[in-house]
Design a protein around this motif. Structure first.
Motif, PDB file in Angstrom:
ATOM      1  N   MET A  42       0.827  -1.199   0.000  1.00  0.00           N
ATOM      2  CA  MET A  42       0.000   0.000   0.000  1.00  0.00           C
ATOM      3  C   MET A  42       0.864   1.254   0.000  1.00  0.00           C
ATOM      4  O   MET A  42       1.498   1.583   1.003  1.00  0.00           O
ATOM      5  N   ALA A  44       1.983   5.233  -0.086  1.00  0.00           N
ATOM      6  CA  ALA A  44       1.639   6.311   0.848  1.00  0.00           C
ATOM      7  C   ALA A  44       0.539   7.220   0.298  1.00  0.00           C
ATOM      8  O   ALA A  44       0.236   7.210  -0.896  1.00  0.00           O
ATOM      9  N   MET A  45      -0.037   7.999   1.193  1.00  0.00           N
ATOM     10  CA  MET A  45      -1.154   8.871   0.826  1.00  0.00           C
ATOM     11  C   MET A  45      -0.657  10.242   0.359  1.00  0.00           C
ATOM     12  O   MET A  45       0.036  10.936   1.102  1.00  0.00           O
ATOM     13  N   PRO A  46      -1.025  10.633  -0.851  1.00  0.00           N
ATOM     14  CA  PRO A  46      -0.706  11.999  -1.281  1.00  0.00           C
ATOM     15  C   PRO A  46      -1.384  13.001  -0.342  1.00  0.00           C
ATOM     16  O   PRO A  46      -2.527  12.794   0.077  1.00  0.00           O
ATOM     17  N   TYR A 230      -3.143   0.456  -5.894  1.00  0.00           N
ATOM     18  CA  TYR A 230      -2.907   0.809  -4.486  1.00  0.00           C
ATOM     19  C   TYR A 230      -1.490   0.556  -3.999  1.00  0.00           C
ATOM     20  O   TYR A 230      -1.182   0.848  -2.862  1.00  0.00           O
ATOM     21  N   CYS A 234       0.094   4.530  -5.373  1.00  0.00           N
ATOM     22  CA  CYS A 234      -0.437   5.358  -4.281  1.00  0.00           C
ATOM     23  C   CYS A 234      -1.887   5.784  -4.493  1.00  0.00           C
ATOM     24  O   CYS A 234      -2.275   6.902  -4.130  1.00  0.00           O
ATOM     25  N   GLY A 235      -2.685   4.892  -5.056  1.00  0.00           N
ATOM     26  CA  GLY A 235      -4.094   5.198  -5.294  1.00  0.00           C
ATOM     27  C   GLY A 235      -4.986   4.960  -4.091  1.00  0.00           C
ATOM     28  O   GLY A 235      -6.185   5.225  -4.151  1.00  0.00           O
ATOM     29  N   GLY A 236      -4.408   4.455  -3.011  1.00  0.00           N
ATOM     30  CA  GLY A 236      -5.198   4.272  -1.791  1.00  0.00           C
ATOM     31  C   GLY A 236      -5.754   2.869  -1.645  1.00  0.00           C
ATOM     32  O   GLY A 236      -5.873   2.132  -2.623  1.00  0.00           O
TER      33      GLY A 236
ATOM     34  N   LEU B  57      -8.891   7.592   6.053  1.00  0.00           N
ATOM     35  CA  LEU B  57      -7.743   8.044   5.272  1.00  0.00           C
ATOM     36  C   LEU B  57      -6.528   8.224   6.181  1.00  0.00           C
ATOM     37  O   LEU B  57      -5.431   7.759   5.877  1.00  0.00           O
ATOM     38  N   TRP B  61      -5.215   4.418   6.112  1.00  0.00           N
ATOM     39  CA  TRP B  61      -4.243   4.469   5.015  1.00  0.00           C
ATOM     40  C   TRP B  61      -2.899   5.023   5.485  1.00  0.00           C
ATOM     41  O   TRP B  61      -1.876   4.340   5.474  1.00  0.00           O
ATOM     42  N   ARG B  62      -2.933   6.291   5.937  1.00  0.00           N
ATOM     43  CA  ARG B  62      -1.676   6.966   6.254  1.00  0.00           C
ATOM     44  C   ARG B  62      -0.887   6.263   7.356  1.00  0.00           C
ATOM     45  O   ARG B  62       0.303   6.002   7.202  1.00  0.00           O
ATOM     46  N   GLY B  65      -1.318   1.746   6.901  1.00  0.00           N
ATOM     47  CA  GLY B  65      -0.816   1.164   5.653  1.00  0.00           C
ATOM     48  C   GLY B  65      -1.277  -0.277   5.525  1.00  0.00           C
ATOM     49  O   GLY B  65      -2.430  -0.595   5.829  1.00  0.00           O
ATOM     50  N   ARG B  66      -0.381  -1.154   5.124  1.00  0.00           N
ATOM     51  CA  ARG B  66      -0.792  -2.541   4.863  1.00  0.00           C
ATOM     52  C   ARG B  66      -1.279  -3.240   6.125  1.00  0.00           C
ATOM     53  O   ARG B  66      -1.963  -4.268   6.056  1.00  0.00           O
ATOM     54  N   TRP B  69      -5.149  -4.237   6.813  1.00  0.00           N
ATOM     55  CA  TRP B  69      -5.769  -5.525   6.482  1.00  0.00           C
ATOM     56  C   TRP B  69      -5.957  -6.391   7.716  1.00  0.00           C
ATOM     57  O   TRP B  69      -6.942  -7.112   7.839  1.00  0.00           O
ATOM     58  N   ILE B 290     -12.287   2.551   0.942  1.00  0.00           N
ATOM     59  CA  ILE B 290     -12.876   3.855   1.254  1.00  0.00           C
ATOM     60  C   ILE B 290     -14.359   3.875   0.868  1.00  0.00           C
ATOM     61  O   ILE B 290     -15.212   4.339   1.627  1.00  0.00           O
TER      62      ILE B 290
END
Lengths: 418, 418
Positions: A42, A44-46, A230, A234-236, B57, B61-62, B65-66, B69, B290
């Motif tokens: 996964m 990183a988040m922009p 993802y 970095c598409g999430g 998010l 995500w930030r 990360g992985r 899951w 998301i």
């Protein structure tokens, strides 16, 4: 270089000369301070994502409602996103679209490729392919057989064995450009040449390469490709995937999943299906508006990235990783298993260690996110956009500590998560 | 009642007695103040959505990360979301999942149904079906024919004609439970009974009913159903869709798209496919994290909704609409075209007017969002969760003004958006 010791100073100098160094600031890296080497899992988040999503929720959904279809770019996003990442994989902007997920896109392309195959009845794939690629291929062949079609799936255990298995019986080949465990990368030109000789079509899964190392689909005359959004891109989490069809193969038959978004004239609400002649025919139902908006934030970053600089940076980071593993952990039971030569490897580096699972768990507590794969592999996904040479040094030094102090043997690290 | 005039006071009294009145406060209605009668196209946004997305998010995500899951419910969401809306459509919680989009889910179920059909070679559908349903069916039949399978698609122009066309040649039937233009609703029990008599399997698209009127899949022994998440269910633009398989049909064959998320043991990364025996086998690739989180905010609202109260409220709102159209616009060229009897109609009401397109555009400027369908239809999607009787009155009165003052004839309303 392998005989020279590399210290912090050299890493800092490499970072100072890095032409992509400013891209790190485009990402919201983890607030925990952990180094996330999980770009293979996964990316990183922009930084722009939260505000763009908040805007789309409030203005697009709440205030516009169904008018969003007419007033915003919802319908065009699959094309726009594809065009924005095409240069990373050697596609023309109009031959790549973003939609659905990798499994579905693979199903579309395997069935499409089968439909336009020149000859043969074999779908040739790799026994070490990513599971969903194998399953999707098995499913398609099973369907064909259920309807009496002469079709068979065959597995090769290595690149060489696959090349040796290519003959006139092979209709379609499906491979991972980069192996998700070992990071071993195919020689794309070689496989394409050999496949062409026997008239086989090749569907590439480039998930573990795109956004990390240079992929050259058109340069190598690749037939088809899919990949997920993802990882390095970095598409999430749960981002839509992408698919590529070489222009010479487009518009040769209907897509298997003939959804309205692939219709020649979507909002005509025509009585009968007529495929769009372009690759957009492979889109299916309503675009995933919010997920596409998230991906768009990443694509806006990617548009400014030179694929050559990306590739060079990745080579620099991974060769440093190789060097440092030998230097720091060489006597601690950790061996590099990913290829040392850049052109033979993909986005991640991997090491083998007898306690790979617990080591990966212990690394988490020491601020390094890696990922474990059975039985003894630890993978580090390296992003040329937001990782620095200093990150690599820090990561390897923390690994050394976990190994040398035998921290990984502690009881609490024995329960391993995926 | 049709002879009595209904004024504001009566609408307010109906609202005061509405057992679902508190649900309106769970939604962030448009800041423009417009009444969004586009629930048939895009349901309103639950208030919790922005904060839940922002959290996912940043934390999911930030920061994770992985690890998301393992630490969050990402993998379970397709089942959890399905279970949370199952009561609305008469499914057991374990027989409905949320995934992919309606077109893809329809493809999965048509091909699955075909694979377990009892006899016949005809896929019988409706000529007025929603376009993507027709296209997907055409695509599947075309694929079968390409591989030499005896298969044919046939179209019926009306419910009666479809019933009359049922015979032993029919393998699979695919219909819209509610017509997306007229709102005409099928007698599900009747079609199921007739289909069973000839051994045909029925795939229902319930997109224009679920979350508006009661659907009883199990009560009517429906075989299969699909529907989208972004209409009355308020899952957001591009929300994932859902699919239902009657338990007696589950685990009869592999899914067509045999993705890893449908594997018996997802994270075993097994060498070969083995389908999960439950409906989860119909999931494909990575869940849309998301988008699922957004849908979850809506599902948390739906869990508290009684389907009987939802159905009654919808009947009350739509019968009021019918009454008021006659009362306010009866002499202005607007005729109701959706069925007046609740059990014959779905989520939206529709009127016919010679200037339907411009009228719909003019309504936008008067704070009413409806949707136009060629050639002369205006649809109003009615949500029993966030629309009030007063909304209906306000909407119809604004329509009267647009018609009686001939506002819709103004030049600027002649360019009509979809």
């Amino acid at each position: 270089m392998l005989n020279e010791r590399i210290e912090l100073q050299e890493c800092l100098e490499l970072d100072a000369r890095d032409p992509l160094q400013d891209f790190r600031s485009k990402f919201a890296l983890a607030e925990t301070g952990a180094i996330h080497f999980d770009a293979n899992s996964m990316g990183a988040m922009p930084k722009e994502v939260p505000q763009r999503v908040a805007w789309m929720l409030n203005e697009g959904w709440r205030n516009l409602g169904r008018q969003g279809w007419a007033k915003l770019d919802w319908l065009d996003k699959p094309k726009m996103l594809g065009a924005g990442i095409a240069h990373l994989v050697g596609s023309e902007p109009e031959d790549l679209i973003v939609c659905d997920n990798t499994s579905i896109n693979l199903y579309k392309l395997l069935s499409y490729a089968w439909g336009i195959r020149q000859s043969g009845h074999v779908l040739l794939t790799e026994s070490k392919h990513f599971p969903t690629d194998i399953y999707i291929a098995e499913g398609w062949i099973k369907t064909l057989k259920e309807y009496g079609v002469d079709a068979e799936i065959k597995f090769a255990d290595s690149h060489q064995q696959l090349l040796d298995s290519l003959n006139k019986d092979v209709a379609v080949v499906n491979v991972s450009y980069v192996d998700y465990r070992t990071s071993l990368r195919w020689d794309m030109a070689n496989l394409m040449n050999k496949a062409k000789e026997v008239g086989a079509l090749v569907v590439w899964d480039i998930s573990h390469a795109a956004g990390a190392v240079k992929v050259d689909l058109m340069g190598n005359e690749a037939d088809f490709a899919v990949g997920c959004g993802y990882k390095y891109l970095c598409g999430g989490p749960g981002a839509p995937a992408y698919l590529f069809i070489h222009p010479k193969h487009q518009n040769k038959k209907w897509p298997s999943i003939a959804g309205w978004m692939g219709h020649f004239d979507v909002f005509a609400f025509a009585d009968r299906y007529q495929p769009n002649p372009r690759i957009i025919s492979q889109t299916t139902g309503s675009p995933v508006i919010i997920s596409n908006e998230i991906f768009a934030a990443a694509v806006d970053v990617w548009k400014k990235v030179s694929v050559e600089e990306m590739d060079s940076k990745h080579e620099s980071l991974t060769s440093l990783f190789h060097h440092l593993i030998l230097q720091e952990c060489g006597s601690l039971g950790a061996d590099m298993t990913s290829p040392a030569t850049h052109t033979n490897a993909g986005g991640h580096v991997s090491i083998r260690h007898q306690g790979a699972g617990p080591v990966s768990e212990a690394l988490l507590e020491h601020g390094v996110v890696s990922s474990f794969r059975k039985p003894d592999s630890i993978r580090f996904g390296i992003s040329p956009l937001y990782h620095s040479h200093q990150d690599i040094l820090n990561g390897v030094q923390r690994l050394r500590k976990v190994l040398s102090d035998e921290i990984w043997k502690e009881e609490r690290f024995q329960k391993v998560s995926v």
